[in-house]
Motif scaffolding. Structure first.
Motif, short mmCIF file in Angstrom:
data_model
loop_
_atom_site.label_atom_id
_atom_site.label_comp_id
_atom_site.label_asym_id
_atom_site.label_seq_id
_atom_site.Cartn_x
_atom_site.Cartn_y
_atom_site.Cartn_z
N SER A 250 46.34 -42.31 11.54
CA SER A 250 46.05 -42.42 10.11
C SER A 250 44.85 -43.31 9.86
O SER A 250 44.07 -43.08 8.93
CB SER A 250 47.27 -42.94 9.37
OG SER A 250 47.52 -44.32 9.65
N TYR B 45 41.87 -41.18 10.24
CA TYR B 45 41.73 -40.19 9.19
C TYR B 45 41.16 -40.78 7.90
O TYR B 45 40.38 -40.12 7.21
CB TYR B 45 43.08 -39.54 8.90
CG TYR B 45 43.64 -38.70 10.03
CD1 TYR B 45 42.80 -38.05 10.93
CD2 TYR B 45 45.01 -38.55 10.18
CE1 TYR B 45 43.33 -37.30 11.97
CE2 TYR B 45 45.54 -37.78 11.21
CZ TYR B 45 44.71 -37.16 12.10
OH TYR B 45 45.22 -36.41 13.11
N VAL B 46 41.59 -41.99 7.57
CA VAL B 46 41.19 -42.54 6.26
C VAL B 46 39.91 -43.35 6.33
O VAL B 46 39.38 -43.77 5.30
CB VAL B 46 42.31 -43.41 5.65
CG1 VAL B 46 43.59 -42.62 5.53
CG2 VAL B 46 42.54 -44.68 6.48
N GLU C 143 36.21 -44.47 6.27
CA GLU C 143 34.97 -43.99 5.65
C GLU C 143 33.84 -44.95 6.01
O GLU C 143 34.09 -46.11 6.38
CB GLU C 143 35.14 -43.91 4.13
CG GLU C 143 36.21 -42.91 3.69
CD GLU C 143 36.39 -42.89 2.20
OE1 GLU C 143 35.76 -43.73 1.50
OE2 GLU C 143 37.16 -42.05 1.71
N SER D 294 47.05 -34.09 7.55
CA SER D 294 46.67 -35.49 7.72
C SER D 294 45.19 -35.66 7.98
O SER D 294 44.60 -36.67 7.63
CB SER D 294 47.46 -36.12 8.88
OG SER D 294 48.84 -36.13 8.57
N ARG E 183 43.62 -35.86 4.50
CA ARG E 183 44.38 -36.47 3.42
C ARG E 183 44.34 -37.99 3.52
O ARG E 183 44.50 -38.55 4.59
CB ARG E 183 45.84 -36.00 3.49
CG ARG E 183 46.70 -36.52 2.34
CD ARG E 183 48.14 -36.06 2.55
NE ARG E 183 48.67 -36.62 3.78
CZ ARG E 183 49.74 -36.15 4.40
NH1 ARG E 183 50.34 -35.08 3.95
NH2 ARG E 183 50.19 -36.74 5.51
N ASP E 184 44.16 -38.62 2.40
CA ASP E 184 44.21 -40.07 2.35
C ASP E 184 45.66 -40.51 2.45
O ASP E 184 46.57 -39.79 2.05
CB ASP E 184 43.60 -40.55 1.03
CG ASP E 184 43.37 -42.05 1.02
OD1 ASP E 184 42.86 -42.54 0.01
OD2 ASP E 184 43.72 -42.71 2.01
N LEU E 185 45.87 -41.73 2.95
CA LEU E 185 47.21 -42.30 2.98
C LEU E 185 47.57 -42.78 1.58
O LEU E 185 46.93 -43.71 1.08
CB LEU E 185 47.29 -43.48 3.95
CG LEU E 185 47.54 -43.14 5.40
CD1 LEU E 185 47.62 -44.41 6.20
CD2 LEU E 185 48.81 -42.34 5.56
N SER F 177 48.22 -49.02 4.76
CA SER F 177 48.84 -47.84 4.17
C SER F 177 49.12 -48.00 2.68
O SER F 177 49.75 -47.13 2.08
CB SER F 177 50.15 -47.52 4.90
OG SER F 177 51.04 -48.61 4.83
N SER G 2 48.10 -48.32 -1.33
CA SER G 2 47.08 -47.95 -2.30
C SER G 2 46.43 -49.20 -2.86
O SER G 2 47.11 -50.17 -3.21
CB SER G 2 47.71 -47.14 -3.44
OG SER G 2 46.82 -47.05 -4.53
N ARG H 221 39.51 -49.64 0.23
CA ARG H 221 38.54 -48.88 -0.55
C ARG H 221 38.25 -49.54 -1.90
O ARG H 221 37.13 -49.52 -2.39
CB ARG H 221 39.06 -47.46 -0.78
CG ARG H 221 38.12 -46.59 -1.60
CD ARG H 221 38.71 -45.22 -1.82
NE ARG H 221 38.98 -44.54 -0.56
CZ ARG H 221 39.66 -43.40 -0.47
NH1 ARG H 221 40.15 -42.84 -1.56
NH2 ARG H 221 39.84 -42.84 0.70
#
Length: 468
Positions: free
Chosen positions: A11, A14-15, A17, A200, A203-205, A382, A384, A420
């Motif tokens: 993960s 994946y997330v 950037e 995944s 896709r963002d967590l 993980s 937000s 982020r």
């Protein structure tokens, strides 16, 4: 079967950037001994220790079509001189110049085609000092099979170690066809994973209500946090690719005196000081601060698993780092009342868990805070960014000197990653009589990060001068 990344490890790939690299860093400053401590000595030390952690010579290899999570494979072209680099400041370099360099180094994402770590040997510092700046990806350090590089190379005593013979021979990575066959074979056994892995990859967590409930420690407060986002303010923004960094050393004795005077913990005092500093900083920005104003901190804390008897001396296997949400009362003008609010909030969380005492953490070999900060970043990764304002991770360190080879570590500053929507992340550790703060900020939003560091000193002096 291939050595596949766990869902959590994958993960973080994946997330990731370009503006939010998912690595944890540290800035260690060493006193150069009379016999010298040169780049070659560090290179030999790291090379020797890599034999204990094979993951540092492996890279994450994607599976074609994202049919499964990536796999760990040996880097057949592993080049230690790529990962351990040499740099210098114009002598005599100051700490401020070092921190400027750190900000630039930590802003760069790691190369996915290589093992996910780097270290920089920085010369030219005033007073015959050198610095070691490390970057380790969050997917790499799980605290069980792999610890942080900063823990790996530091020892309780100075020693000239025999590097020994390096017998590592890389295994040939699987072919694309083998990767697909392995993925299909796993999908046959667990058909749901095929769809989940494809999702995944793009896709963002997202934070779930279950995670929020665990973080705030109770259903009622969790529901309030989910419904009510973190307070708006300058700590939340769209993060740019640039970074600023500031480091600060304070005295552990000052925090111990506050503990004795007010009947709190050292951790409570640290958070109360940070609350005072954030209050002053927000005031300098002209932010409105009524009595009920808060800053919501995401605070990863080490807790024991329910069936664990004690903190493991062999690793971190008997514990986990769990994130909590703590509302820092920046609207409160009285430093003692701020401390009371913090102590009460922390006690509520720890009463619900088997917390790991500082003395238990220190049983772990090497410099455990390096690994604990990596685990803290994993625990926070993980969530937000909409439900918290700032990440604060505090991990105690040893009060006796530690060494890299023959060089004594004089100071250590953690560098926590930015999410982020977060403009500031704060790492804290204690070591050899000092409490060290590392402030990592977005270059646009936290251009005045050094002002925050100054305000930490002022808030500490303010709290020291109070009575219960």
């Amino acid at each position: 079967m291939s050595d596949r990344l766990s869902a959590l490890d994958a993960s973080f790939l994946y997330v990731e950037e370009p503006a939010t690299p998912m690595h944890v860093g540290s800035v260690a400053i060493f006193d150069r001994p009379k016999g010298g401590f040169e780049f070659g000595a560090l290179l030999a030390l790291v090379n020797h220790r890599l034999g204990y952690l094979p993951r540092y010579r492996q890279r994450a290899l994607p599976v074609p079509g994202h049919l499964a999570r990536p796999v760990w494979v040996d880097d057949v072209d592993f080049d230690l001189n790529y990962h351990v680099r040499r740099s210098a400041l114009p002598a005599p370099g100051s700490d401020e110049q070092l921190f400027d360099l750190v900000a630039r180094l930590l802003a760069r994402p790691l190369d996915r085609e290589r093992p996910l770590w780097e270290a920089y040997f920085i010369e030219g510092l005033a007073d015959n000092r050198v610095a070691l700046v490390t970057k380790t990806h969050q997917s790499l350090v799980d605290g069980i099979g792999t610890v942080d590089l900063g823990q790996l190379i530091l020892d309780a005593g100075a020693a000239e170690r025999d590097p020994g013979e390096d017998t590592w021979t890389p295994r040939r990575p699987p072919s694309r066809a083998q990767l697909v066959l392995d993925a299909v074979g796993e999908a046959v056994q667990r058909p749901g994973e095929l769809v989940e892995n494809a999702r995944s990859a793009a896709r963002d967590l997202a934070a779930t209500a279950e995670k929020a409930i665990g973080a705030v420690g109770g259903l009622a407060s969790a529901l309030r946090s989910v419904v009510r986002p973190a307070p708006a303010g300058p700590l939340n923004c769209h993060v740019s690719g640039g970074r600023v960094f500031a480091g600060l050393r304070t005295s552990l004795d000052d925090f111990r005196k506050i503990r004795a005077q007010h009947g709190c913990t050292v951790n409570d005092a640290v958070f109360a000081v940070l609350t005072g500093a954030l209050r002053a900083w927000l005031g300098s920005r002209g932010e409105p601060l009524d009595d009920s104003a808060t800053v919501r901190a995401l605070v990863p804390l080490a807790v024991l698993e329910p069936d664990a008897a004690e903190f493991s001396t062999a690793g971190l296997v008997n514990n986990r780092v769990k994130p909590y949400l703590v509302d820092l009362p920046v609207g409160e003008s009285d430093p003692v009342l701020r401390l009371q609010h913090i102590a009460h909030a922390m006690a509520e969380h720890l009463d619900a868990e088997r917390s790991v005492a500082a003395r238990a953490m220190l049983k772990v070999g090497g410099f455990a805070p390096a690994t604990m900060h990596s685990l803290a970043a994993r625990a926070a990764g993980s969530f937000s960014g909409r439900i918290f304002n700032v990440l604060i991770a505090n991990s105690p360190g040893p009060q006796e000197p530690v060494y890299a080879g023959s060089a004594r570590m004089a100071a250590i500053y953690p560098v926590m990653p930015l999410a982020r929507d977060q403009a500031l992340a704060i790492g804290v550790t204690s070591y050899h009589g000092g409490v060290y703060f590392g402030l990592n900020g977005d270059r646009k939003a936290l251009f005045d990060v050094r002002l925050v560091a100054e305000m930490i000193e002022e808030a500490l002096e303010e709290l020291k001068g109070t009575n219960w």
